[in-house]
Design an enzyme around this catalytic site. Structure first.
Site: not given
Length: 504
Positions: A266-267
């Site tokens: 994930s970012k």
RNA sequence: GCCCCCAUCGUCUAGAGGCCUAGGACGCCACCCUUUCAAGGUGGAGAUCACCGGUUCGAAUCCGGUUGGGGGCACCA
């Protein structure tokens, strides 16, 4: 490559990538796209790109462009879809943006309602939220309670009168669903555990689970290869496929790319935007090679492969089941390997965007051999060659006088060494100011002065480049040229003198 | 909570019953090379194959269970 294959139901192989333009190209999306590409190319199938932009609020043309451009940058191409050639959409199953295919979805949704496989639901988001919270409190599974399934005409009329717009819900048949996953083998789910889910929102916008099924049929997709996060969604899709009377494609769920803590990449926890990697100077070839090996291996000890070689070797059945952590160290290593494999001319060309425009092409080409094996990313070149475009003052202001002094030597000794170097090199003409000549003279000077070469070179390096770490010294001096090199040595001497004076 | 998936060095992986006292690569450590940093070379540490039980003459490989991790369960995709 193998002969074109057909699926069990005799459809020709057609795979698709279906990114949602709600953000820039994500590493995970890139890898899924790559696996689809490799599979399609390996079996001689057709690769379709479809933009899943039903979420109008979050989708933007900019993200779509970012995704397409970065995929192209990686070397991934598609046979049908948006921007295949010269920016044109190509293919007989278009349009390839879901926002342009609403008539189809409306038609298929109507069919479902008419056959009573789906029904209108007047529940508001607030009401649904309340039910969900209650279920949570009662430790019940969070699923639709079926309230609108048994509404009277009067109920419906009352909701209409309230001005409510009904969503359309799919009546999930309570049955077990089994499918043979290309990577995981036989997988079984019990759809009786599922709640009826919404396929068209109250405002008429069709939702993902529905449109993906409709489009895969409309575009004759034979193999759905996607991330493992969709594995538990597959029984929903199969239920929909059956209700709509479609043909069932083969499914293959590839393992997820993970954050270092093994959660889905994930970012928040990792760098996931392809553009960021690109801007740092990762090579597309290295990225492709790296991504391909995140969840697949040819079963040998070879590790360097071009896109074409990957396509020739890739077997979907060999894809792993377990997720893989994105190992940046390994990417860095591969990137360095690919950089070193480039010819000087190729590297100079790729380096251009990372270097100041004031540095002419001739200089770039000459500096490449000096920095080539020192680059992990192309972007590293910026710092490595900065001494060439910085002014003498810039360089001088980068270091403190004590940085000129090697361990075990005094400022006075260094001043002497610098003076010696200046005198020695000053005798060289502009034309003789070449690396070999410079090195020979400096070594002699060091020996005469009773210095270890390394210690003798340190103050020169700092004076000339402003840094204790630099490309090879003599090549750097040659590129800088006689006058600037001498000027910088003089400047260093002055700095040393000034420091000495202030101490006294 | 329910359902599903997964499990070999820190990481990416080889391994499809005996070739495994488990191989390679990254990373790490040491040495060599060396004008710094790299690159390169050599060597090293590092995995009782998550655990427990089976099956078998023999299991990392097959089966079951346990544990651990992950994913999914939206009028997002």
């Amino acid at each position: 490559m193998s002969e074109p294959q057909v699926t069990t139901d005799s459809r020709p192989v057609r795979v698709r990538m279906a990114p949602s333009p709600t953000g820039p190209l994500h590493i995970g999306t890139a890898r899924t796209s790559l696996y689809n590409y490799l599979f399609a190319r390996h079996v001689g199938g057709t690769y379709v790109m479809r933009i899943e932009d039903t979420d109008l609020a979050r989708s933007t043309p900019e993200y779509e462009l970012d995704i397409i451009e970065n995929l192209h940058w990686l070397g991934i191409t598609w046979d049908e879809g948006p921007q295949v050639a010269g920016g044109e959409d190509v293919g007989e199953y278009g349009p390839y943006r879901q926002s342009q295919r609403w008539d189809l979805y409306a038609r298929e949704a109507r069919r479902l309602v008419e056959s009573e496989a789906a029904y209108h639901c007047w529940c508001t988001p607030d009401e649904l939220e309340m039910v969900r919270r209650q279920q949570e409190r009662d430790h019940e599974p969070p699923r639709y309670n079926g309230r609108c399934l048994s509404l009277t005409d009067a109920d419906r009329a009352a909701f209409e009168a309230e001005g409510r717009k009904p969503a359309i819900r799919f009546k999930v048949p309570a049955e077990k669903v089994t499918f043979d996953d290309l990577i995981r083998g036989e997988v079984e789910f019990d759809n009786a555990l599922l709640g009826d889910f919404v396929i068209v929102r109250g405002d008429g916008v069709p939702l993902y689970h529905f449109v993906v099924v409709v489009d895969d049929e409309a575009m004759q997709v034979s193999h759905v290869i996607r991330g493992e996060d969709h594995l538990s969604n597959t029984p929903k899709h199969i239920a929909l496929i059956r209700a709509l009377g479609y043909g069932e494609p083969r499914f293959g769920h590839i393992p997820l790319i993970l954050n270092p803590d093994r959660s889905k990449m994930s970012k928040r926890k990792s760098q996931t935007d392809m553009t960021a990697f690109r801007e740092q100077g990762y090579l597309p070839e290295a990225m492709v090679n790296f991504l391909a090996f995140l969840g697949w291996s040819p079963g040998t000890e070879e590790e360097i492969f071009t896109l074409e070689e990957l396509a020739a070797r890739f077997e979907i059945e060999e894809v792993h089941k377990a997720g893989a952590i994105f190992d940046k160290d390994r990417l860095d290593y591969l990137n360095g390997v690919y950089i070193r494999h480039l010819t000087d001319e190729q590297l100079a060309l790729r380096l251009r965007p990372f270097l100041p425009s004031t540095l002419d092409d001739e200089s770039v080409l000459r500096v490449v051999p000096l920095i080539k094996e020192r680059l992990v990313r192309l972007g590293d070149a910026t710092e490595l060659v900065a001494f060439l475009t910085e002014t003498d003052d810039d360089v001088a202001s980068r270091y403190e006088p004590d940085m000129l002094v090697p361990k075990g030597r005094s400022s006075a000794e260094v001043a002497g060494a610098l003076e010696l170097a200046l005198k020695t090199l000053g005798r060289l003409s502009h034309d003789d100011f070449a690396a070999d000549e410079l090195e020979a003279r400096c070594r002699n000077a060091a020996e005469d002065a009773g210095w270890k070469p390394g210690d003798f070179f340190l103050p020169i390096r700092v004076a000339v480049t402003g840094r204790t770490v630099s490309p090879p010294l003599f090549g750097s001096m040659e590129l800088l040229g006689r006058d600037r090199t001498l000027a910088r040595l003089e400047a260093a001497l002055r700095k040393l003198g000034a420091a000495e004076a202030s101490h006294a």
